[in-house]
Design an enzyme around this catalytic site. Structure first.
Site, PDB file in Angstrom:
ATOM      1  N   CYS A 185      36.220  17.084  29.666  1.00  0.00           N
ATOM      2  CA  CYS A 185      37.677  17.029  29.544  1.00  0.00           C
ATOM      3  C   CYS A 185      38.327  16.093  30.554  1.00  0.00           C
ATOM      4  O   CYS A 185      39.541  16.027  30.630  1.00  0.00           O
ATOM      5  CB  CYS A 185      38.245  18.435  29.709  1.00  0.00           C
ATOM      6  SG  CYS A 185      38.029  19.065  31.392  1.00  0.00           S
ATOM      7  N   CYS A 216      37.111  16.685  36.030  1.00  0.00           N
ATOM      8  CA  CYS A 216      36.433  16.356  37.296  1.00  0.00           C
ATOM      9  C   CYS A 216      37.063  15.112  37.906  1.00  0.00           C
ATOM     10  O   CYS A 216      37.283  15.043  39.123  1.00  0.00           O
ATOM     11  CB  CYS A 216      34.933  16.139  37.070  1.00  0.00           C
ATOM     12  SG  CYS A 216      34.104  17.549  36.328  1.00  0.00           S
ATOM     13  N   CYS A 270      29.557  20.845  33.341  1.00  0.00           N
ATOM     14  CA  CYS A 270      29.070  20.283  32.067  1.00  0.00           C
ATOM     15  C   CYS A 270      27.910  19.335  32.328  1.00  0.00           C
ATOM     16  O   CYS A 270      26.891  19.378  31.644  1.00  0.00           O
ATOM     17  CB  CYS A 270      30.200  19.571  31.333  1.00  0.00           C
ATOM     18  SG  CYS A 270      31.545  20.656  30.848  1.00  0.00           S
ATOM     19  N   CYS A 277      34.184  23.829  37.836  1.00  0.00           N
ATOM     20  CA  CYS A 277      35.045  23.446  36.714  1.00  0.00           C
ATOM     21  C   CYS A 277      36.507  23.571  37.145  1.00  0.00           C
ATOM     22  O   CYS A 277      37.158  24.542  36.830  1.00  0.00           O
ATOM     23  CB  CYS A 277      34.754  24.326  35.507  1.00  0.00           C
ATOM     24  SG  CYS A 277      35.602  23.801  34.001  1.00  0.00           S
ATOM     25  N   HIS A 291      31.618  35.136  48.061  1.00  0.00           N
ATOM     26  CA  HIS A 291      31.961  36.467  48.560  1.00  0.00           C
ATOM     27  C   HIS A 291      31.820  36.580  50.085  1.00  0.00           C
ATOM     28  O   HIS A 291      32.542  37.336  50.728  1.00  0.00           O
ATOM     29  CB  HIS A 291      31.015  37.450  47.858  1.00  0.00           C
ATOM     30  CG  HIS A 291      31.257  38.894  48.115  1.00  0.00           C
ATOM     31  ND1 HIS A 291      32.425  39.540  47.796  1.00  0.00           N
ATOM     32  CD2 HIS A 291      30.438  39.852  48.652  1.00  0.00           C
ATOM     33  CE1 HIS A 291      32.311  40.831  48.115  1.00  0.00           C
ATOM     34  NE2 HIS A 291      31.128  41.036  48.642  1.00  0.00           N
ATOM     35  N   CYS A 348      35.074  34.916  51.621  1.00  0.00           N
ATOM     36  CA  CYS A 348      36.351  35.100  50.923  1.00  0.00           C
ATOM     37  C   CYS A 348      37.402  35.725  51.840  1.00  0.00           C
ATOM     38  O   CYS A 348      37.120  36.654  52.592  1.00  0.00           O
ATOM     39  CB  CYS A 348      36.134  36.001  49.700  1.00  0.00           C
ATOM     40  SG  CYS A 348      37.653  36.312  48.794  1.00  0.00           S
ATOM     41  N   CYS A 364      41.237  42.976  47.123  1.00  0.00           N
ATOM     42  CA  CYS A 364      40.040  42.388  46.517  1.00  0.00           C
ATOM     43  C   CYS A 364      40.115  42.441  44.986  1.00  0.00           C
ATOM     44  O   CYS A 364      40.578  43.424  44.395  1.00  0.00           O
ATOM     45  CB  CYS A 364      38.816  43.157  47.006  1.00  0.00           C
ATOM     46  SG  CYS A 364      37.300  42.690  46.165  1.00  0.00           S
ATOM     47  N   CYS A 403      35.871  39.602  39.361  1.00  0.00           N
ATOM     48  CA  CYS A 403      35.558  38.482  40.257  1.00  0.00           C
ATOM     49  C   CYS A 403      34.043  38.246  40.331  1.00  0.00           C
ATOM     50  O   CYS A 403      33.261  39.168  40.515  1.00  0.00           O
ATOM     51  CB  CYS A 403      36.096  38.759  41.657  1.00  0.00           C
ATOM     52  SG  CYS A 403      35.855  37.360  42.759  1.00  0.00           S
ATOM     53  N   CYS A 461      33.977  27.241  47.609  1.00  0.00           N
ATOM     54  CA  CYS A 461      35.396  27.271  47.223  1.00  0.00           C
ATOM     55  C   CYS A 461      36.234  28.033  48.249  1.00  0.00           C
ATOM     56  O   CYS A 461      37.360  27.643  48.552  1.00  0.00           O
ATOM     57  CB  CYS A 461      35.569  27.938  45.859  1.00  0.00           C
ATOM     58  SG  CYS A 461      34.493  27.272  44.594  1.00  0.00           S
ATOM     59  N   CYS A 465      44.802  27.875  48.603  1.00  0.00           N
ATOM     60  CA  CYS A 465      44.899  27.221  47.295  1.00  0.00           C
ATOM     61  C   CYS A 465      43.530  27.127  46.639  1.00  0.00           C
ATOM     62  O   CYS A 465      42.856  26.100  46.712  1.00  0.00           O
ATOM     63  CB  CYS A 465      45.524  25.840  47.433  1.00  0.00           C
ATOM     64  SG  CYS A 465      45.746  25.052  45.828  1.00  0.00           S
ATOM     65  N   CYS A 518      37.505  34.879  40.717  1.00  0.00           N
ATOM     66  CA  CYS A 518      36.539  33.800  40.474  1.00  0.00           C
ATOM     67  C   CYS A 518      35.845  34.070  39.145  1.00  0.00           C
ATOM     68  O   CYS A 518      35.473  35.208  38.858  1.00  0.00           O
ATOM     69  CB  CYS A 518      35.527  33.799  41.622  1.00  0.00           C
ATOM     70  SG  CYS A 518      34.000  32.885  41.281  1.00  0.00           S
ATOM     71  N   CYS A 570      32.407  29.579  37.754  1.00  0.00           N
ATOM     72  CA  CYS A 570      32.212  28.310  37.038  1.00  0.00           C
ATOM     73  C   CYS A 570      31.082  27.479  37.637  1.00  0.00           C
ATOM     74  O   CYS A 570      30.496  26.642  36.950  1.00  0.00           O
ATOM     75  CB  CYS A 570      33.509  27.502  37.014  1.00  0.00           C
ATOM     76  SG  CYS A 570      34.047  26.886  38.629  1.00  0.00           S
TER      77      CYS A 570
HETATM   78 FE1  SF4 Z   1      34.367  39.105  46.908  1.00  0.00          FE
HETATM   79 FE2  SF4 Z   1      35.905  38.339  44.860  1.00  0.00          FE
HETATM   80 FE3  SF4 Z   1      36.661  40.384  46.414  1.00  0.00          FE
HETATM   81 FE4  SF4 Z   1      36.691  37.850  47.323  1.00  0.00          FE
HETATM   82  S1  SF4 Z   1      37.983  38.693  45.682  1.00  0.00           S
HETATM   83  S2  SF4 Z   1      35.937  39.696  48.412  1.00  0.00           S
HETATM   84  S3  SF4 Z   1      34.876  37.012  46.329  1.00  0.00           S
HETATM   85  S4  SF4 Z   1      34.824  40.331  45.077  1.00  0.00           S
END
Ligand code: SF4
Length: 374
Positions: free
Chosen positions: A62, A65, A160, A194, A232, A235, A260, A266, A275, A287, A296, A299
């Site tokens: 698409c 990227c 992809c 992605c 994770h 995060c 969470c 997620c 990420c 962001c 999440c 991807c």
């Molecule tokens: Fe883990 Fe997702 Fe919770 Fe973040 S939002 S702590 S990545 S389960």
């Protein structure tokens, strides 16, 4: 890097100071999980007057990227990359079109055989001899084979190109596969996502330019500096996971509080990517999908993104330590430093959080409305 080299790069970058430039080089070293002592080598590679040619091909995709790369606004970094390389061919950015563009492509390939970097964006359809993606009279699979075999390095950007991604979703009517399955070369660097984080591409290219070799790769040919740890682990919502505070529905109290997103499906616990630390688009802290309240969807992980339904909860296979954030439960002035608190989270909190999650699942609480696990 001598003064002349720096003056050249300073002119390109619109007056960046030497100190700031070296800071960028140190940041790039850190992004690649290298010691900051290699910053002068990176500076030298970036300021080199010889710019390696890059050829960018598009398959079944698409163009997200490319859009992601264009949105990279880290101070002067996109200028840096476009001044550092010679983007000889890019189907959607090239000003030329038609026969002239094709001539430029094959001229660069023949003049720079063995030296150019080939970036492939998009999957490669194989069904019916690859007729489902045909550009300039050639099936894409044939173009990738022909040009890929002459490249110095090949980078498959996006999910992809890495394994088929969205183009290869069941029932995959065009028989799409990743670049790895088409080229004979064993080391096609995969940068799934992605879209993928543009800085992972920039860092991979800079690594290749600086050290004349590809960065360390994992079993899926992904650079370990970017895909070596679970989302994770780093995060920003991890302290809520460790303390059993979850959003249960989009827009509920837990969601508004930034809890969470595990129960919203997620896939951070099963997705290896950076990420949560690199984030996206330089639009400010937080962001990235989880940062703005969307779970999440994995991807960047083969077999997860585009395969596992969004609302399916992920297994927490390893009670990995939280590495980057102090537990939110620690009040200011309690005497625990952020560092020691983070270590506490790693040693104790993760196990508690994962334990709570599993206890809740076994007890059938997944559909409950409570945001905080008791
Ligand atoms: Fe883990 Fe997702 Fe919770 Fe973040 S939002 S702590 S990545 S389960």
């Amino acid at each position: 890097m001598n003064q002349n080299d720096f003056e050249r790069i300073q002119e390109r970058l619109g007056g960046v100071s030497r100190r700031d430039f070296m800071k960028i080089c140190s940041s790039l070293a850190a992004t690649m999980a290298l010691s900051t002592t290699v910053a002068p080598e990176i500076a030298s590679a970036i300021t080199s007057p010889s710019r390696p040619p890059v050829i960018w091909l598009h398959g079944s995709e698409c163009t997200g990227c490319s859009m992601s790369l264009l949105r990279a606004e880290h101070p002067s970094l996109e200028k840096l990359i476009f001044d550092m390389i010679s983007m000889d061919f890019h189907e959607t950015l090239s000003a030329g079109a038609g026969h002239q563009a094709e001539e430029a492509l094959y001229k660069s390939v023949s003049e720079n055989a063995g030296k150019f970097i080939l970036v492939v964006e998009g999957a490669v359809p194989l069904k019916n001899d690859g007729i489902f993606c045909r550009i300039a009279g050639h099936n894409f699979v044939d173009t990738v084979k022909e040009i890929g075999d002459k490249a110095g390095a090949v980078i498959a950007i996006g999910s992809c190109a890495a394994w088929g991604g969205v183009a290869a979703m069941d029932p995959n009517p065009t028989g799409c596969v990743g670049v790895n399955e088409v080229l004979s070369r064993t080391q096609v660097v995969s940068l799934p996502g992605c879209p993928p984080n543009p800085y992972n591409l920039l860092s991979t290219i800079i690594h290749y330019l600086t050290f004349k070799k590809l960065p360390a790769l994992d079993d899926e040919n992904r650079p370990t500096f970017a895909y070596g740890r679970l989302i994770h682990e780093h995060c920003e919502r991890r302290p809520h996971f460790d303390n059993g505070r979850f959003a249960r529905k989009f827009g509920d109290d837990g969601h508004r509080q930034g809890y969470c997103l595990y129960y919203l499906g997620c896939k951070g616990p099963v997705t290896y990517a950076n990420c949560s630390t690199s984030q996206f688009g330089d639009a400010g802290s937080g962001c990235w999908p989880v940062g703005i309240g969307h779970p999440c969807f994995g991807c960047a992980e083969k077999g997860v993104g585009f395969n596992v339904p969004q609302f399916t909860t992920s297994p927490v296979l390893h009670a990995t330590p939280a590495a980057g954030h102090a537990p939110i439960s620690v009040e200011r002035g309690e005497g625990a430093s952020a560092g020691s608190a983070a270590l506490m989270a790693g040693a104790v909190g993760a196990a508690i959080g994962a334990g709570v999650v599993f206890t809740a699942k076994l007890g059938g609480k997944e559909s409950g409305n409570e945001n905080k696990e008791a």
